[in-house]
Design a protein around this motif. Structure first.
Motif, PDB file in Angstrom:
ATOM      1  N   SER A 186      43.130  43.637  46.644  1.00  0.00           N
ATOM      2  CA  SER A 186      42.083  44.617  46.370  1.00  0.00           C
ATOM      3  C   SER A 186      41.504  45.164  47.666  1.00  0.00           C
ATOM      4  O   SER A 186      41.464  44.481  48.684  1.00  0.00           O
ATOM      5  CB  SER A 186      40.954  43.984  45.559  1.00  0.00           C
ATOM      6  N   VAL A 187      41.043  46.411  47.589  1.00  0.00           N
ATOM      7  CA  VAL A 187      40.373  47.054  48.716  1.00  0.00           C
ATOM      8  C   VAL A 187      39.048  47.602  48.182  1.00  0.00           C
ATOM      9  O   VAL A 187      39.001  48.185  47.101  1.00  0.00           O
ATOM     10  CB  VAL A 187      41.226  48.204  49.298  1.00  0.00           C
ATOM     11  N   GLU A 188      37.965  47.388  48.936  1.00  0.00           N
ATOM     12  CA  GLU A 188      36.657  47.897  48.523  1.00  0.00           C
ATOM     13  C   GLU A 188      36.318  49.138  49.345  1.00  0.00           C
ATOM     14  O   GLU A 188      36.613  49.201  50.538  1.00  0.00           O
ATOM     15  CB  GLU A 188      35.573  46.837  48.694  1.00  0.00           C
ATOM     16  N   TYR A 189      35.694  50.109  48.672  1.00  0.00           N
ATOM     17  CA  TYR A 189      35.333  51.372  49.302  1.00  0.00           C
ATOM     18  C   TYR A 189      33.895  51.738  48.970  1.00  0.00           C
ATOM     19  O   TYR A 189      33.344  51.286  47.964  1.00  0.00           O
ATOM     20  CB  TYR A 189      36.206  52.516  48.752  1.00  0.00           C
TER      21      TYR A 189
ATOM     22  N   TYR B 114      33.099  50.830  45.040  1.00  0.00           N
ATOM     23  CA  TYR B 114      34.184  50.577  44.099  1.00  0.00           C
ATOM     24  C   TYR B 114      35.321  49.812  44.757  1.00  0.00           C
ATOM     25  O   TYR B 114      35.428  49.784  45.976  1.00  0.00           O
ATOM     26  CB  TYR B 114      34.695  51.880  43.484  1.00  0.00           C
ATOM     27  N   THR B 115      36.118  49.156  43.921  1.00  0.00           N
ATOM     28  CA  THR B 115      37.300  48.452  44.413  1.00  0.00           C
ATOM     29  C   THR B 115      38.536  49.069  43.779  1.00  0.00           C
ATOM     30  O   THR B 115      38.478  49.640  42.685  1.00  0.00           O
ATOM     31  CB  THR B 115      37.273  46.943  44.061  1.00  0.00           C
ATOM     32  N   HIS B 116      39.635  48.958  44.497  1.00  0.00           N
ATOM     33  CA  HIS B 116      40.920  49.382  43.953  1.00  0.00           C
ATOM     34  C   HIS B 116      41.897  48.233  44.103  1.00  0.00           C
ATOM     35  O   HIS B 116      42.023  47.651  45.182  1.00  0.00           O
ATOM     36  CB  HIS B 116      41.466  50.610  44.687  1.00  0.00           C
ATOM     37  N   THR B 117      42.560  47.903  43.013  1.00  0.00           N
ATOM     38  CA  THR B 117      43.610  46.899  43.027  1.00  0.00           C
ATOM     39  C   THR B 117      44.888  47.585  42.572  1.00  0.00           C
ATOM     40  O   THR B 117      44.923  48.142  41.468  1.00  0.00           O
ATOM     41  CB  THR B 117      43.278  45.727  42.073  1.00  0.00           C
TER      42      THR B 117
ATOM     43  N   TRP C 162      37.865  42.765  52.712  1.00  0.00           N
ATOM     44  CA  TRP C 162      37.922  42.486  51.287  1.00  0.00           C
ATOM     45  C   TRP C 162      39.163  41.664  50.982  1.00  0.00           C
ATOM     46  O   TRP C 162      40.133  41.654  51.730  1.00  0.00           O
ATOM     47  CB  TRP C 162      37.917  43.806  50.506  1.00  0.00           C
TER      48      TRP C 162
ATOM     49  N   GLU D 188      36.702  52.749  53.567  1.00  0.00           N
ATOM     50  CA  GLU D 188      37.124  51.372  53.308  1.00  0.00           C
ATOM     51  C   GLU D 188      36.175  50.373  53.957  1.00  0.00           C
ATOM     52  O   GLU D 188      35.748  50.538  55.089  1.00  0.00           O
ATOM     53  CB  GLU D 188      38.543  51.145  53.838  1.00  0.00           C
TER      54      GLU D 188
END
Length: 93
Positions: free
Chosen positions: A51-54, A72-75, A47, A43
């Protein structure tokens, strides 16, 4: 665990085209892992919620110091968006 929807942003599509076929295969295998568990990456703090960016780094070969990193990001509720792929001259993980 269910697979997470995954899409590529335009910069990622362009970067994928610049990779060699061997590097593309490494990326394809890494995306399977990310689809199964979006938290597999490291992580990046700070961000914008929700959303969280990895970043996820995987070696090009078992005995290689070179790697491919996927940003990549996850929302939640939206899935994963691959932002970029790049070659790492040295594995840090």
């Amino acid at each position: 665990m269910n697979e997470i929807p995954l899409e590529e942003a335009e910069p990622a599509r362009k970067a994928f085209g610049d990779l060699t076929e061997g590097e593309r295969e490494v990326v394809r295998e890494a995306l399977v892992v990310i689809r199964r568990d979006r938290t597999v990456g490291r992580e990046i703090p700070g961000w914008r919620p929700p959303s969280v960016e990895y970043t996820y780094t995987t070696p090009l070969a078992h005995d290689s110091a070179e790697a491919i990193t996927i940003v990549y990001t996850h929302t939640p509720g939206m899935g994963v968006t691959v932002v970029y792929y790049f070659r790492d001259p040295q594995v840090v993980d």
